[in-house]
Design a protein around this motif. Sequence first.
Motif, short mmCIF file in Angstrom:
data_model
loop_
_atom_site.label_atom_id
_atom_site.label_comp_id
_atom_site.label_asym_id
_atom_site.label_seq_id
_atom_site.Cartn_x
_atom_site.Cartn_y
_atom_site.Cartn_z
N LYS A 208 97.74 -115.75 -118.02
CA LYS A 208 98.07 -117.06 -117.47
C LYS A 208 97.13 -117.48 -116.34
O LYS A 208 96.76 -118.64 -116.24
CB LYS A 208 99.52 -117.03 -116.97
CG LYS A 208 100.02 -118.35 -116.45
CD LYS A 208 101.48 -118.27 -116.09
CE LYS A 208 101.97 -119.61 -115.56
NZ LYS A 208 103.40 -119.56 -115.21
N GLU B 78 96.35 -108.47 -115.63
CA GLU B 78 97.28 -109.36 -114.92
C GLU B 78 98.69 -108.85 -115.18
O GLU B 78 99.03 -108.51 -116.31
CB GLU B 78 97.09 -110.77 -115.47
CG GLU B 78 98.06 -111.80 -114.94
CD GLU B 78 97.80 -113.18 -115.53
OE1 GLU B 78 96.84 -113.83 -115.11
OE2 GLU B 78 98.56 -113.58 -116.43
N CYS C 96 108.39 -106.60 -116.29
CA CYS C 96 107.11 -107.26 -116.17
C CYS C 96 106.33 -107.26 -117.49
O CYS C 96 106.69 -106.55 -118.42
CB CYS C 96 106.26 -106.61 -115.08
SG CYS C 96 105.88 -104.86 -115.38
N LEU D 181 102.67 -109.97 -114.59
CA LEU D 181 103.58 -111.06 -114.24
C LEU D 181 105.02 -110.65 -114.52
O LEU D 181 105.26 -109.76 -115.34
CB LEU D 181 103.24 -112.32 -115.05
CG LEU D 181 101.89 -112.96 -114.76
CD1 LEU D 181 101.63 -114.10 -115.73
CD2 LEU D 181 101.83 -113.47 -113.32
N HIS E 216 102.40 -106.72 -118.62
CA HIS E 216 101.07 -106.30 -118.20
C HIS E 216 100.10 -106.62 -119.32
O HIS E 216 100.23 -106.10 -120.43
CB HIS E 216 101.05 -104.80 -117.90
CG HIS E 216 99.79 -104.33 -117.26
ND1 HIS E 216 99.44 -103.00 -117.20
CD2 HIS E 216 98.77 -105.00 -116.66
CE1 HIS E 216 98.28 -102.88 -116.58
NE2 HIS E 216 97.85 -104.08 -116.25
N ASP F 71 108.59 -110.73 -116.27
CA ASP F 71 109.04 -111.07 -117.61
C ASP F 71 110.40 -111.75 -117.51
O ASP F 71 111.24 -111.34 -116.70
CB ASP F 71 109.15 -109.79 -118.46
CG ASP F 71 109.39 -110.06 -119.93
OD1 ASP F 71 109.45 -111.24 -120.34
OD2 ASP F 71 109.53 -109.09 -120.68
N LEU G 191 104.54 -113.24 -105.91
CA LEU G 191 105.15 -112.29 -106.83
C LEU G 191 105.77 -111.08 -106.12
O LEU G 191 106.45 -110.29 -106.76
CB LEU G 191 104.11 -111.81 -107.86
CG LEU G 191 103.51 -112.91 -108.73
CD1 LEU G 191 102.46 -112.32 -109.67
CD2 LEU G 191 104.58 -113.65 -109.50
N LEU H 218 108.08 -108.92 -108.85
CA LEU H 218 107.59 -107.85 -109.73
C LEU H 218 108.33 -106.55 -109.40
O LEU H 218 108.70 -106.31 -108.24
CB LEU H 218 106.09 -107.61 -109.53
CG LEU H 218 105.13 -108.63 -110.11
CD1 LEU H 218 103.70 -108.29 -109.71
CD2 LEU H 218 105.25 -108.69 -111.62
N TYR I 91 94.90 -115.83 -109.98
CA TYR I 91 95.92 -114.79 -109.92
C TYR I 91 96.08 -114.27 -108.49
O TYR I 91 97.20 -114.07 -108.02
CB TYR I 91 95.58 -113.65 -110.87
CG TYR I 91 96.64 -112.56 -110.91
CD1 TYR I 91 97.91 -112.82 -111.41
CD2 TYR I 91 96.37 -111.28 -110.45
CE1 TYR I 91 98.89 -111.83 -111.45
CE2 TYR I 91 97.34 -110.29 -110.49
CZ TYR I 91 98.59 -110.57 -110.99
OH TYR I 91 99.56 -109.59 -111.01
N GLU J 288 98.19 -116.54 -106.60
CA GLU J 288 99.59 -116.46 -107.03
C GLU J 288 100.26 -115.16 -106.59
O GLU J 288 101.47 -115.12 -106.38
CB GLU J 288 99.64 -116.57 -108.56
CG GLU J 288 101.01 -116.56 -109.16
CD GLU J 288 101.84 -117.80 -108.86
OE1 GLU J 288 103.07 -117.73 -109.04
OE2 GLU J 288 101.28 -118.83 -108.45
N LEU J 289 99.50 -114.10 -106.45
CA LEU J 289 100.04 -112.76 -106.20
C LEU J 289 101.01 -112.68 -105.02
O LEU J 289 102.06 -112.04 -105.15
CB LEU J 289 98.88 -111.76 -106.04
CG LEU J 289 99.24 -110.28 -106.13
CD1 LEU J 289 99.95 -109.95 -107.44
CD2 LEU J 289 97.98 -109.43 -105.98
#
Length: 152
Positions: free
Chosen positions: A2, A117, A126, A119, A128, A121, A27, A31, A20, A23-24
Amino acid sequence: MKFVETYGHDSGFFLDPSAYLAELPRLRGVLPPGAWAFASEPGHYDIPRADRCVKDLELAGIHPATDKSGRLVLDFAPNRFKHESGLRIGYSGVRHFSIAYHHGIDWMRVDTVLLDEILPDEEGGCIHEIALTDASITVRCQDLEAVWGSAE
């Protein structure tokens, strides 16, 4: 993927984890703990300098559980020009595992990691995704544990 961009072109590969990385921080707490620790590890996306950057690791082994434990292990060997050690990623609660081969590059001996990456789920846990030079791996799981030095 993404946010992380990876694609091949005439002179090699284009890699850009910047979206990413932006965005991290959002998260954190979303995560699972192991996934967060691996994704946010210093150097993970420091392509030119970090020994613990996943770029150029060589896919060395895939070990699915032979029972219904939901375990999966991926081993990555070090690139001799960049890494001091390999990487082993153990996944728990695996709900999905797939490899899509592209077979477009015939000049490389092994598939190597471009970038990855992780993210959250929608079903919990998550996702991967790992972009390789000639394939991509997707794992949906509850969590993962990445250990450097385990896949020499």
